[in-house]
Design a protein around this motif. Sequence first.
Motif, PDB file in Angstrom:
ATOM      1  N   ILE A  13      -1.543 114.947 104.726  1.00  0.00           N
ATOM      2  CA  ILE A  13      -2.451 113.818 104.948  1.00  0.00           C
ATOM      3  C   ILE A  13      -2.692 113.696 106.444  1.00  0.00           C
ATOM      4  O   ILE A  13      -1.789 113.382 107.214  1.00  0.00           O
ATOM      5  CB  ILE A  13      -1.864 112.513 104.391  1.00  0.00           C
ATOM      6  N   GLY A  14      -3.934 113.975 106.842  1.00  0.00           N
ATOM      7  CA  GLY A  14      -4.310 113.931 108.241  1.00  0.00           C
ATOM      8  C   GLY A  14      -4.731 115.297 108.750  1.00  0.00           C
ATOM      9  O   GLY A  14      -3.962 116.254 108.674  1.00  0.00           O
ATOM     10  N   ALA A  15      -5.968 115.393 109.263  1.00  0.00           N
ATOM     11  CA  ALA A  15      -6.477 116.658 109.796  1.00  0.00           C
ATOM     12  C   ALA A  15      -6.673 116.568 111.301  1.00  0.00           C
ATOM     13  O   ALA A  15      -7.581 117.175 111.858  1.00  0.00           O
ATOM     14  CB  ALA A  15      -7.798 117.030 109.110  1.00  0.00           C
ATOM     15  N   GLY A  16      -5.806 115.797 111.959  1.00  0.00           N
ATOM     16  CA  GLY A  16      -5.838 115.724 113.411  1.00  0.00           C
ATOM     17  C   GLY A  16      -4.958 116.806 114.010  1.00  0.00           C
ATOM     18  O   GLY A  16      -4.702 117.846 113.397  1.00  0.00           O
ATOM     19  N   THR A  17      -4.474 116.554 115.207  1.00  0.00           N
ATOM     20  CA  THR A  17      -3.678 117.548 115.930  1.00  0.00           C
ATOM     21  C   THR A  17      -2.474 118.012 115.130  1.00  0.00           C
ATOM     22  O   THR A  17      -2.256 119.218 114.931  1.00  0.00           O
ATOM     23  CB  THR A  17      -3.196 116.954 117.262  1.00  0.00           C
ATOM     24  N   GLU A  33      -0.718 127.216  98.554  1.00  0.00           N
ATOM     25  CA  GLU A  33      -1.421 126.073  97.966  1.00  0.00           C
ATOM     26  C   GLU A  33      -1.306 124.873  98.904  1.00  0.00           C
ATOM     27  O   GLU A  33      -0.470 124.003  98.717  1.00  0.00           O
ATOM     28  CB  GLU A  33      -0.840 125.733  96.592  1.00  0.00           C
ATOM     29  N   ILE A  34      -2.144 124.862  99.924  1.00  0.00           N
ATOM     30  CA  ILE A  34      -2.099 123.826 100.961  1.00  0.00           C
ATOM     31  C   ILE A  34      -3.429 123.092 100.985  1.00  0.00           C
ATOM     32  O   ILE A  34      -4.489 123.713 101.127  1.00  0.00           O
ATOM     33  CB  ILE A  34      -1.834 124.429 102.356  1.00  0.00           C
ATOM     34  N   THR A  35      -3.381 121.781 100.840  1.00  0.00           N
ATOM     35  CA  THR A  35      -4.576 120.953 100.929  1.00  0.00           C
ATOM     36  C   THR A  35      -4.378 119.912 102.021  1.00  0.00           C
ATOM     37  O   THR A  35      -3.323 119.294 102.114  1.00  0.00           O
ATOM     38  CB  THR A  35      -4.855 120.236  99.594  1.00  0.00           C
ATOM     39  N   VAL A  36      -5.401 119.731 102.850  1.00  0.00           N
ATOM     40  CA  VAL A  36      -5.360 118.746 103.926  1.00  0.00           C
ATOM     41  C   VAL A  36      -6.437 117.704 103.669  1.00  0.00           C
ATOM     42  O   VAL A  36      -7.604 118.048 103.427  1.00  0.00           O
ATOM     43  CB  VAL A  36      -5.586 119.399 105.303  1.00  0.00           C
ATOM     44  N   LEU A  37      -6.056 116.426 103.706  1.00  0.00           N
ATOM     45  CA  LEU A  37      -6.996 115.332 103.468  1.00  0.00           C
ATOM     46  C   LEU A  37      -7.240 114.553 104.755  1.00  0.00           C
ATOM     47  O   LEU A  37      -6.319 114.305 105.527  1.00  0.00           O
ATOM     48  CB  LEU A  37      -6.448 114.364 102.409  1.00  0.00           C
ATOM     49  N   ASP A  38      -8.486 114.160 104.969  1.00  0.00           N
ATOM     50  CA  ASP A  38      -8.808 113.300 106.110  1.00  0.00           C
ATOM     51  C   ASP A  38     -10.083 112.526 105.807  1.00  0.00           C
ATOM     52  O   ASP A  38     -11.035 113.074 105.223  1.00  0.00           O
ATOM     53  CB  ASP A  38      -8.985 114.126 107.377  1.00  0.00           C
ATOM     54  N   GLY A  39     -10.103 111.269 106.227  1.00  0.00           N
ATOM     55  CA  GLY A  39     -11.241 110.406 105.947  1.00  0.00           C
ATOM     56  C   GLY A  39     -12.455 110.645 106.812  1.00  0.00           C
ATOM     57  O   GLY A  39     -13.521 110.062 106.570  1.00  0.00           O
TER      58      GLY A  39
END
Length: 437
Positions: A13-17, A33-39
């Motif tokens: 959770i979070g696609a920042g640094t 199996e890696i998923t990254v979530l960001d608003g």
Amino acid sequence: MEQAADKSSILVIGAGTWGCSIALQLARRGYTEITVLDGCSFPSPIAAGNDLNKIAEEANDPSDTDSDEDYFWNRVHQIAMDAWKNDPLYKPFYQETGFIMAAVGNDAYKHCLQYAEGEKAKLKPLNNAVDFRSTMPEEVLTGSFPGWRGFLKDTGAGWVFASGSLRAMQAEAVRLGVEFVTGRSEGKVAGLLYSSSNDTVLGARTADSTEHRAAWTILAAGANSDLLLDFKKQLRPTAWTLAHLPLSPEEAKKYRNLPVLYGVDRGFFIEPDTEKPEIKICDEHPGYCNFIEVNGELRSVPFAREQIPTQAETRMRQLLSETMPQFKHREFNFARICWDADTVDRRFLIDRHPDLRNMIVAAGGSGHGFMTSPAVGVMVVDTLEGTVGKRLRKMLKWRPEISVNRDWWDTQGRYGADGRVMDLQKVTEWSSIGKVK
């Protein structure tokens, strides 16, 4: 010894640094199996790492100290700088230009002296305007430097091109198979998913009601992490202020390859961006918080704004007046507030959650998060795999016991402005930098 995780599905959770560094390190170690979530769309306009540049500095040998605190910072910097200097992905973004630490006030100068005493590298004392001007080409530092004193470290320090390396981390992670799901609907996390017994995190639910389930969930949402999980006062979202000073192409050539000038009670600037002829100017202060009442408790809640308080701009003008007065009246063309999350001791918080299974927290950059981001990815995946060294683990652990009676107004060893944490709720005037007048 903690049980190591298998190569199963991971949700970040979070696609920042930190999120990008973690995703990249996971992919490099064989997780598929890696998923990254960001608003926000990538790169997020509110991510602290989506910036022109950040200060970078090598550390002393961590084996030379008995202090756990010194060991921690030296080891983290050692891992990070090894990546910035040697990893083909990171190496193009590090510029070894040197670093000046200086101050005006006596208390702030004591901090500089402590820095110098702890350095193994040979430092050059700077005691007057002539000394400061000698560190850069003629016509750069034309100010009178009233009251300034400090030290020059001419090797082993400089800066990194922040937004460039952030994009490189994300692109390489995608190439290795990481899926990034971004946007206000499909990427914005509305809440965590829990087991029926509420003792296991199963993933997260996004604003579009999609459930993203995974064997492990890693919360690395920066200052927004505090909105998704009860950190028991371990995090204080704190904001700093920056602006961009535009240069002509001719001017930009003169301001290349400069040491970073950091005044611990004034602010700092770094040479022009490699993509655009702009210098980032930051005023130095203990931070801004946005204090509001949440569930009966005072909390600092982050928000995005491409403006800064007029007082911050005034402080930046003072910095320029004392160091580069040729620019003190030039209009800035961009400004924003930039958020991070402070822990009480300003050490990172990277640990398996003690009460929630399959949950790892990675937060609390405390102003050190970008430069050390390559090390953060390593430490988070080591935490997942149960291989963090004993001394590092001790310093990174979940530690709410030191936050029980937390003073939200603690300056945490920072200087500048009026020597206090400021409340954005009380700001009455905001700059119009970069806005149509």
